[in-house]
Design an enzyme around this catalytic site. Sequence first.
Site, PDB file in Angstrom:
ATOM      1  N   LYS A  22     -15.691   2.894   5.782  1.00 55.80           N
ATOM      2  CA  LYS A  22     -14.519   2.531   6.590  1.00 55.80           C
ATOM      3  C   LYS A  22     -14.594   3.199   7.951  1.00 55.80           C
ATOM      4  CE  LYS A  22     -10.523   1.514   5.006  1.00 55.80           C
ATOM      5  NZ  LYS A  22      -9.157   1.590   4.444  1.00 55.80           N
TER       6      LYS A  22
ATOM      7  N   GLU B 177      -9.610   8.555   6.363  1.00 57.00           N
ATOM      8  CA  GLU B 177      -9.625   7.123   6.066  1.00 57.00           C
ATOM      9  C   GLU B 177     -10.616   6.747   4.951  1.00 57.00           C
ATOM     10  OE1 GLU B 177      -7.347   5.224   7.138  1.00 57.00           O
ATOM     11  OE2 GLU B 177      -8.086   3.233   6.619  1.00 57.00           O
TER      12      GLU B 177
ATOM     13  N   GLU C 163       0.858  -1.189   0.000  1.00 55.67           N
ATOM     14  CA  GLU C 163       0.000   0.000   0.000  1.00 55.67           C
ATOM     15  C   GLU C 163       0.887   1.230   0.000  1.00 55.67           C
ATOM     16  OE1 GLU C 163      -2.761   0.157   3.279  1.00 55.67           O
ATOM     17  OE2 GLU C 163      -3.476  -1.893   2.949  1.00 55.67           O
TER      18      GLU C 163
ATOM     19  N   GLU D  97     -13.984   4.774   0.033  1.00 56.70           N
ATOM     20  CA  GLU D  97     -14.868   3.827   0.727  1.00 56.70           C
ATOM     21  C   GLU D  97     -15.542   4.517   1.911  1.00 56.70           C
ATOM     22  OE1 GLU D  97     -12.768  -0.225   1.163  1.00 56.70           O
ATOM     23  OE2 GLU D  97     -11.196   1.125   0.481  1.00 56.70           O
TER      24      GLU D  97
END
Length: 478
Positions: free
Chosen positions: A315, A323, A262, A312
Amino acid sequence: MEWSFVAVILAVALVCPRASSIGANWGTQASHPLPPDIVVRMLRENGIQKVKLFDAEYDTLRALGKSRIEVMVGIPNEMLSTLASSHKAAEKWVSKNVSTHINTDNVNIRYVAVGNEPFLSTYNGSYLNTTFPAMRNIQIALIKAGLHNQVKVTCPLNADVYDSSTTLPSGGDFRADIRDLMITIVKFLVENGGPFTVNIYPFISLYNDANFPVDYAFFDGVSQPVSDGGTFYYNVFDANYDTLVHALEKNGFGNMPIIVGEIGWPTDGDRNANVEYARKFNQGFMAHIAGGRGTPRRPGPIDAYLFSLIDEDAKSVQPGYFERHWGIFTFDGLPNYALNLGTTNTGALIQAKGVRYLQRKWCVMKPNVRLDNPQVGPSVSYACSLGDCTSLGVGTSCGDLDGKENISYAFNSYYQINDQLDTACKFPNISEVTKTDPSTGTCRFPIMIEPYYGGAAHVQVFFLSLVMAAAVTMISIL
Ligand SMILES: *[C@@H]1O[C@H](CO)[C@@H](O)[C@H](O)[C@H]1NC(C)=O
Ligand SMILES: *[C@@H]1O[C@H](CO)[C@@H](O)[C@H](O)[C@H]1NC(C)=O
Ligand SMILES: *[C@@H]1O[C@H](CO)[C@@H](O)[C@H](O)[C@H]1NC(C)=O
Ligand SMILES: *[C@@H]1O[C@H](CO)[C@@H](O)[C@H](O)[C@H]1NC(C)=O
Ligand SMILES: *[C@@H]1O[C@H](CO)[C@@H](O)[C@H](O)[C@H]1NC(C)=O
């Protein structure tokens, strides 16, 4: 004819030397994930040749079938203890989530990521005893299934599994409290041909330390490079990566292949998380790894997966509001910014095709309601607790809204996440539905996409294809 065809292919191959391929993390913790087929088409159109998943969701893997995109499937931390204690469970996992997809859907599965950053200190050691046994059992199951040459076991670890006694890369070693375990794992990886997968986050360095030099997080050079015994470091990525290289060398694993599992930068939810910085970081990273220069201690190509593909909205915000905003694409598959991955001839991200939206309408605060109306406070809290208000706040994309717009943003988020249900815009006498887009400047009031009913949709498609097959048969009979 055939020869000219071959000549064209050769010419194309010569003119476009294979750019260093970049991967992407495809997470699905969203209230309304994009349908997998749409995402796979988007991946292909953007020339993204590798994806890393966090689980082994059936429809996602099926959609990846025949695409030739390389896949790293994931095992969530919650499954580690079961897989650690049972060979049968590991065999079942491999059979259902790897073998089936390789054999029947032709999915190009190359890695199994066992756990996700299981040794993070925030987990209080919960996965210390189970991660390695789970890796071993999955390896045994892959061997039994005859897939161990094609599919390698790895474990994506946060860069906090190593540190440096001197703060310089050359002082790198595994974290003292898990050193023996790390050496056991690395030895196992070497024996089985698996890579060391590490997640590296310069953004978090900046987020956690207000005094962290901003320039050092990016790739544009710094006036005061860090000298490590005459080796100069101009960015924290190289320094962090080389700390790992030194840790591996120190323990006798200098040739261990490394994957950056990542790497990325969020676009919203913090004063350092914005489109400008995210573009600067990711574009800088792409340029940095292009040409296979590598790092001072490890020259050569860098194998990396951007974090992440898509925003997203479901999350946990425990790490911070940012985040939910790591995507290079928005939740609905629009580029968050111009990014040249070096893979397409347009040089910009190509948006998702075929996305289906709900109606063009929004839920907002009624114009004549006063800000001090007693219903406002509890309504906003409620809307934000179930909707997504991470784009509100100092320095975020909607941080400049006035009080009323701010409240409307919260109401609309709740309304959209609830599929524009009438009852989701009934904050007592203070909200209404409008057809006028309330978006302003950098602040987008989203319209939600249609919910994707995974299993149901693929049953429908299955029946549709049966009907089509029947129709084709009838036509050919006629
Ligand atoms: C396969 O993976 C899915 C998604 O992570 C998981 O829910 C399921 O339990 C796995 N199947 C087996 C047999 O372990
Ligand atoms: C870890 O410990 C802290 C403090 O004892 C606690 O607040 C937290 O919930 C724990 N986290 C996990 C994942 O167990
Ligand atoms: C891991 O194993 C050690 C030693 O057997 C034990 O003390 C510890 O409680 C275990 N940790 C967990 C989270 O199960
Ligand atoms: C908007 O909402 C956020 C989060 O609820 C809050 O922190 C901020 O102060 C609000 N701004 C205004 C102008 O009301
Ligand atoms: C909403 O407005 C109506 C009409 O003005 C009033 O009768 C009702 O009590 C109000 N409801 C609330 C919850 O404030």
